[in-house]
Motif scaffolding. Structure first.
Motif, short mmCIF file in Angstrom:
data_model
loop_
_atom_site.label_atom_id
_atom_site.label_comp_id
_atom_site.label_asym_id
_atom_site.label_seq_id
_atom_site.Cartn_x
_atom_site.Cartn_y
_atom_site.Cartn_z
N SER A 118 -43.81 20.10 82.40
CA SER A 118 -44.46 21.38 82.11
C SER A 118 -45.78 21.49 82.85
CB SER A 118 -44.74 21.49 80.61
OG SER A 118 -43.55 21.48 79.85
N GLN A 154 -47.18 29.65 81.05
CA GLN A 154 -46.70 28.36 80.56
C GLN A 154 -45.32 28.12 81.13
OE1 GLN A 154 -48.29 25.97 78.57
NE2 GLN A 154 -46.49 24.72 79.07
N SER A 170 -53.34 29.25 85.04
CA SER A 170 -54.32 30.22 84.57
C SER A 170 -54.78 31.08 85.74
CB SER A 170 -55.54 29.52 83.97
OG SER A 170 -55.18 28.73 82.86
N ARG A 181 -49.23 24.55 83.00
CA ARG A 181 -49.78 25.82 82.55
C ARG A 181 -50.72 26.34 83.62
NH1 ARG A 181 -54.30 27.20 77.99
NH2 ARG A 181 -53.41 29.14 77.19
N ASN A 188 -42.21 25.53 81.30
CA ASN A 188 -41.55 24.37 80.70
C ASN A 188 -40.21 24.14 81.39
OD1 ASN A 188 -43.65 24.21 78.79
ND2 ASN A 188 -42.57 25.57 77.38
N TYR A 235 -52.17 33.77 81.77
CA TYR A 235 -51.58 32.44 81.73
C TYR A 235 -50.09 32.49 82.06
CZ TYR A 235 -55.80 31.51 78.99
OH TYR A 235 -57.10 31.41 78.56
N THR A 238 -43.41 31.34 79.90
CA THR A 238 -44.01 32.30 78.99
C THR A 238 -45.32 32.81 79.58
OG1 THR A 238 -43.08 31.16 77.06
CG2 THR A 238 -44.87 32.71 76.66
#
Length: 124
Positions: free
Chosen positions: A17, A82, A21, A19, A84, A80, A69
């Motif tokens: 994963s 996300q 920004s 994330r 995965n 953002y 997401t």
């Protein structure tokens, strides 16, 4: 002048994963649909996801549905993504983009303001 600055990219193994920004300035962030696009070497830039300005509805490319997401924090002017269950085919440079003020989501490259991008590399 709109400025979009991405961060959070890196190298991960398949199944991992990350994330991403994107911090925005020079615009009234709340008034803009915001996007993530990506571009792999030798391929065209493609839309990954969008989140509306009005009610934060979200849209995804079929290739990332259920795994990625998108979200936004209007108080922080930050977008953002996300990510995965990453796959090698997710390897690309990921770009944050802003649409036209008060417009709806359109996962097309036209009429967008762009960040510089952040590299995501997924190894098998």
């Amino acid at each position: 002048q709109v400025q979009l600055v991405e961060s959070g990219g890196g190298s991960v193994q398949a199944g991992g994963s990350l994330r991403l920004s994107c911090t925005a300035s020079g615009l009234t962030f709340d008034d803009y649909a915001m996007y993530w696009f990506r571009q792999a070497p030798g391929k065209e830039r493609e839309g990954v996801s969008c989140i509306t300005w009005s009610d934060s509805s979200t849209y995804y490319a079929d290739s990332v549905k259920g795994r990625f997401t998108i979200s936004r924090d209007n108080a922080k002017n930050t977008l953002y993504l996300q990510m995965n269950s990453l796959k090698p085919e997710d390897t690309a440079k990921y770009y944050c983009a802003a649409g036209i003020r008060w417009s709806q989501c359109q996962l097309k490259i036209e009429n967008k303001a762009w960040g510089q991008g952040t590299q995501v590399t997924v190894s098998s």
